[in-house]
Design an enzyme around this catalytic site. Structure first.
Site, short mmCIF file in Angstrom:
data_model
loop_
_atom_site.label_atom_id
_atom_site.label_comp_id
_atom_site.label_asym_id
_atom_site.label_seq_id
_atom_site.Cartn_x
_atom_site.Cartn_y
_atom_site.Cartn_z
N SER A 180 1.63 10.75 16.10
CA SER A 180 2.23 11.48 14.97
C SER A 180 2.29 12.96 15.30
O SER A 180 2.22 13.37 16.47
CB SER A 180 1.41 11.25 13.70
OG SER A 180 0.13 11.86 13.82
N THR A 213 5.15 8.66 7.39
CA THR A 213 6.02 7.69 8.07
C THR A 213 5.89 7.98 9.56
O THR A 213 6.07 9.11 10.00
CB THR A 213 7.48 7.86 7.62
OG1 THR A 213 7.54 7.60 6.22
CG2 THR A 213 8.39 6.89 8.35
N HIS A 230 0.84 -1.19 0.00
CA HIS A 230 0.00 0.00 0.00
C HIS A 230 0.87 1.25 0.00
O HIS A 230 1.07 1.87 1.02
CB HIS A 230 -0.94 -0.01 1.21
CG HIS A 230 -2.19 0.75 0.97
ND1 HIS A 230 -3.30 0.18 0.40
CD2 HIS A 230 -2.50 2.05 1.18
CE1 HIS A 230 -4.25 1.09 0.30
NE2 HIS A 230 -3.79 2.24 0.76
N GLU A 268 -2.08 3.74 24.71
CA GLU A 268 -1.66 4.01 26.08
C GLU A 268 -2.35 3.07 27.07
O GLU A 268 -3.46 2.58 26.82
CB GLU A 268 -2.05 5.45 26.49
CG GLU A 268 -1.36 6.51 25.68
CD GLU A 268 -1.84 6.59 24.25
OE1 GLU A 268 -3.04 6.38 24.00
OE2 GLU A 268 -1.00 6.81 23.36
I1 8IG Z 1 -6.94 6.62 15.76
O1 8IG Z 1 -6.12 6.42 21.65
C1 8IG Z 1 -5.90 6.71 17.45
N1 8IG Z 1 -4.59 6.90 17.43
N2 8IG Z 1 -1.64 7.11 21.01
N3 8IG Z 1 -3.92 6.76 21.33
C2 8IG Z 1 -2.85 6.96 20.51
N4 8IG Z 1 -2.98 7.01 19.20
C3 8IG Z 1 -4.21 6.88 18.69
C4 8IG Z 1 -5.34 6.66 19.49
C5 8IG Z 1 -5.17 6.60 20.88
N5 8IG Z 1 -6.39 6.55 18.67
#
Ligand code: 8IG
Length: 275
Positions: free
Chosen positions: A215, A96, A74, A196
């Protein structure tokens, strides 16, 4: 054949590689300069169609320094869009992530490339978890500031960059002229890729965080280093762990994104049109 990414050579200058990438983009698209760059995170993918006319679509693999796709088969794409107001938008659909383990240079290469194409505004979008109790999955929010919990930086050496007003108050105000009800919050970038623990979410909350993701913060730092004005949006796809009474499910995250996509894409396209 193993192809080496030029950014992985510590002696290479990442800004020179970004310049080469911008030259690749100019050659392939026939567009010398872009005005605005937009990185599309999960949930935001449809915005590109609404912003204007796509004049070129490029597989990221054809641009110097871009990483091979994280998900097999992809390849991400870059698009050049001509907006109705005549502005040229570079849409980056090839992010990335830091959790891929290739280091910050690769993470921020698209941002540095955007700057090298001439872009003076960087719009960063993502899907993320929400900490504020009154937020609902599917809700877009503005990023007002960030907490970088990765322990990493895209800056190399003694490069002291001021991050006051990193997420431009001017651009947040402009976004609220389009959608007055947009709430905003502080984005915490975790390394990931695991979500988390509830304790980590409580830590982020006690630090003043409202959004958890994987990100954007490193990219925003690089954008500021390159002199760009930054606008950040998170789509709250899920309540963060422990805020939600139920465990996080990737399927739910995808579904919230898909449901919200038409609405937030239209919002984003209107904001881009007003920049
Ligand atoms: I979509 O609950 C998404 N990306 N760290 N925590 C983190 N990244 C995420 C989450 C989230 N939901």
């Amino acid at each position: 054949m193993v192809t080496q990414n030029p950014l992985d050579d510590p002696a290479a200058d990442p800004f020179e590689i970004a310049r080469q990438a911008a030259d690749d983009i100019a050659r392939i698209t026939g567009v010398d300069r872009h005005d605005i760059a937009l990185t599309l995170g999960s949930g935001w993918g449809r915005a590109a169609e609404l912003i204007g006319e796509t004049t070129a679509t490029i597989p990221a693999t054809e641009v110097t320094g871009f990483s091979k796709p994280a998900l097999e088969g992809h390849a991400g794409t870059l698009r050049s869009i001509l907006a109705e107001n005549g502005k040229r938008i570079l849409v980056i659909g090839a992010r990335t992530h830091f959790y891929e383990g290739h280091g910050p240079r690769r993470v921020v290469h698209s941002v540095r490339t955007a700057a090298a194409t001439g872009a003076t505004t960087m719009v960063l979008t993502n899907g993320a978890g929400g900490i504020k109790a009154d937020w609902q999955p599917g809700q877009p929010v503005l990023i007002s500031d960030h907490i970088n919990l990765t322990g990493a930086s895209p800056l190399e050496g003694a490069t002291f960059i001021d991050l006051t007003d990193l997420y431009s108050a001017r651009l947040r105000d402009l976004a609220r002229t389009i959608e007055p009800n947009l709430d905003e919050g502080v984005y915490c970038q975790f390394r990931g890729p695991q979500y988390e623990t509830p304790a980590e979410v409580q830590m982020a909350k006690s630090f003043g965080g409202h959004i958890v993701g994987m990100s954007t913060a490193l990219e925003a730092i690089a954008a500021r280093q390159s002199g760009m004005e930054v606008l950040g949006f998170s789509l709250i796809t899920n309540l963060a762990a422990g805020i939600s009474p139920t465990p996080l499910s990737h399927a739910e995250v995808i579904e919230a994104g898909q449901t919200a996509e038409p609405v937030i894409s239209a919002l984003l396209a209107r904001v881009i049109g007003a920049l």
